[in-house]
Scaffold this active site. Structure first.
Site, PDB file in Angstrom:
ATOM      1  N   ASP A 188      -7.974  -7.038  10.173  1.00 29.47           N
ATOM      2  CA  ASP A 188      -8.682  -6.276   9.997  1.00 29.47           C
ATOM      3  C   ASP A 188     -10.301  -7.862   9.869  1.00 29.47           C
ATOM      4  O   ASP A 188     -11.284  -7.379   9.508  1.00 29.47           O
ATOM      5  CB  ASP A 188      -8.857  -5.444   9.067  1.00 29.47           C
ATOM      6  CG  ASP A 188      -8.324  -6.051   7.081  1.00 29.47           C
ATOM      7  OD1 ASP A 188      -8.219  -7.587   7.628  1.00 29.47           O
ATOM      8  OD2 ASP A 188      -8.605  -5.045   6.966  1.00 29.47           O
ATOM      9  N   LYS A 200       1.053  -0.980  -0.119  1.00 30.29           N
ATOM     10  CA  LYS A 200       0.192   0.082   0.072  1.00 30.29           C
ATOM     11  C   LYS A 200       0.817   0.965   0.020  1.00 30.29           C
ATOM     12  O   LYS A 200       0.439   2.123   0.730  1.00 30.29           O
ATOM     13  CB  LYS A 200      -0.832  -0.517   0.922  1.00 30.29           C
ATOM     14  CG  LYS A 200      -1.800  -1.114   1.061  1.00 30.29           C
ATOM     15  CD  LYS A 200      -2.712  -1.330   2.379  1.00 30.29           C
ATOM     16  CE  LYS A 200      -3.522  -1.901   3.086  1.00 30.29           C
ATOM     17  NZ  LYS A 200      -3.754  -2.630   3.963  1.00 30.29           N
TER      18      LYS A 200
END
Length: 495
Positions: free
Chosen positions: A209, A173
């Site tokens: 997550d 990312k």
């Protein structure tokens, strides 16, 4: 009857119909095909759970060291940290006494930017910045001198060794902070907090997550045992019997397994279900040969798959009078949100046809579809073009939903088998399982959830398994706090 008569206006000529049907065939997954995918997923799961077979497994089945779901007795104040991109979020979560039998959770949060210089600079400075944001937030709430348990959602590939220990495998990312890969990120955060010396925090959990998504849903759904994310990426987790997890020494109770199922198929087991468009998407990606299952189902890739099909059909002369626009020719221009808009247009059309008389229904009203095509400089798209584009979107979306259903069905069968072996579910009794789901594809696509639900039911009903899907909210925030709250409850119980 009127609707059926009007549908005849939508028929394509034989040549176009043949081309579009061939495309639909490329993406078709029958019930039999879904069962095959389900069975192969089950075999890969077993390989990932095995001590000796895990090294060669593509689905890594990573133990999260979350050993219990919320039981409703969790109470207190917790801090949750959410780092997964250029925004960093800090949350204060208060879990109070239930109100009318429902969970009572109050949250306050603040988002902080992660400057480019921080995410690409020295690792110590990255964690110093995180600690500084924590202090700013706690000071605003007058909590800097209050000892708070902390849950840290760190959404990067990690090797987890315990609930509060995870080593970064590789930055993704756009992050490239030096001196972090291979290091324990919890230790680095604790050291940054210690360097400041001006707040009282105890980092007790580092959280994936997807695991947070499961925890967030399990707080209000009794039978929730699976967490699923279908958004930009895709992943799943579930509660497994610890004795079945060969990669840890824990044998009692349960263990939440972070599947990392996006890598399913990286060893070729899905090659007979992949097509030329999938191969093109993979070859154009930054991780060729990896995350092949994810590339067939997630929001990062669905729009691009549709674009490639549309380009091919245009080159065949089946679309847009054979004229490609420069915009349609460029990688990434057909966003997955366009797929949702176009399918929403189609749903509205069907409702009009089914509810209107032949005299007040405008069969050519596909405004959203035309607007999407106009944004790609395809200003002369006619009714047939809109129909073809819609059918391509439907074919790509349906396959993605059915693949997700096949994966969830494999997990559901594993849980049901465990529960029946342990006696938790009696012989002949229906096994009820809830899946907590988050992600933009599931939440915003108009038909994805329904298609996934229906195929999951088909794949599970013969085994007397009832799967329910429920939206999960804020897994990376509230979910992380709940992981921390459960850990705090267990620590106090064992003290």
């Amino acid at each position: 009857m009127a609707a059926q008569q009007q549908r005849k206006n939508f028929l394509l000529d034989d040549s176009l119909e043949s081309k579009v049907s061939a495309i639909e065939g490329d993406f078709n997954l029958s019930e039999e095909s879904c069962r095959t995918v389900m069975e192969r997923m089950a075999l890969e799961m077993q390989k990932g759970l095995g001590e000796e077979s895990n090294e060669k497994a593509k689905i890594k089945m990573i133990p999260s060291y979350v050993t219990s779901l919320p039981d409703g007795t969790e109470r207190g104040n917790f801090l949750a940290l959410d780092l997964g991109g250029t925004n960093f979020r800090v949350l204060h979560v208060n879990i109070g006494e239930p109100i009318n039998g429902r969970p009572n959770i109050d949250m306050d949060s603040q988002i902080y930017k992660m400057p480019e210089s921080v995410i690409t600079g020295p690792g110590d400075e990255l964690f110093d910045h995180i600690a500084g944001c924590m202090y700013d937030f706690l000071s605003r709430l007058h909590l800097s001198n209050t000892l708070l348990p902390v849950g840290f959602t760190f959404s990067f590939p990690c090797k987890q060794d315990s609930l509060d220990s995870a080593s970064l495998i590789k930055w993704t990312k756009g992050f490239s902070a030096t001196g972090v890969e291979g290091e324990n990120v919890v230790t680095m955060l604790k050291e940054a907090i210690h360097r400041r010396g001006d707040m009282q925090c105890n980092v007790v959990a580092v959280v994936n997550d997807t695991v947070g998504t499961l925890m967030s849903c399990a707080n209000f759904e009794k039978h929730c045992q699976i967490g699923l994310i279908v958004g930009t990426g895709s992943n799943a987790c579930y509660m497994e019997n610890s004795k079945n997890v060969g990669t840890t020494s824990i044998e009692d109770g349960d263990m939440c397994i972070n599947m990392e199922w996006g890598a399913f198929g990286d060893d070729g087991v899905l090659d007979d279900f992949r097509n030329e468009y999938d191969r093109h998407v993979d070859n154009a990606s930054i991780n060729v040969g990896r995350q092949l299952f994810e590339k067939m189902i997630s929001g990062m890739y669905l729009g691009e798959i549709v674009r490639l099909v549309l380009v091919n059909l245009t080159k065949q002369g089946a679309l847009f009078n054979g004229k490609l626009s420069p915009a349609l020719s460029r990688y990434g221009t057909f966003e997955t949100s366009f797929v949702s808009q176009i399918e929403g247009d189609s749903m509205r059309m069907r409702r009009r046809l089914e509810s209107s008389s032949p005299h007040d229904c405008c069969v050519s009203d596909m405004t959203a579809t035309q607007n999407v095509l106009a944004s790609l400089d395809l200003l002369e798209a006619n009714r047939a073009d809109c129909e073809i584009v819609t059918r391509v979107c439907q074919a790509v979306s349906r396959r993605a939903a059915y693949l997700c259903a096949s994966g969830i069905a494999a997990v559901a069968h594993k849980i049901a088998d465990n529960d029946r072996r342990s006696g938790k579910v009696e012989k002949g009794e229906e096994c009820r399982i809830t899946v907590g789901v988050d992600g933009t594809v599931y939440k915003k696509h108009p038909t994805f959830a329904r298609m996934m639900n229906s195929m999951t039911e088909v794949l599970c009903v013969d085994s007397n398994i009832k799967v329910k899907f429920a939206l999960s909210y804020d897994g990376s925030g509230k979910g992380a706090a709940l992981v921390t709250a459960v850990a705090d409850r267990l620590l106090k119980a064992n003290a």
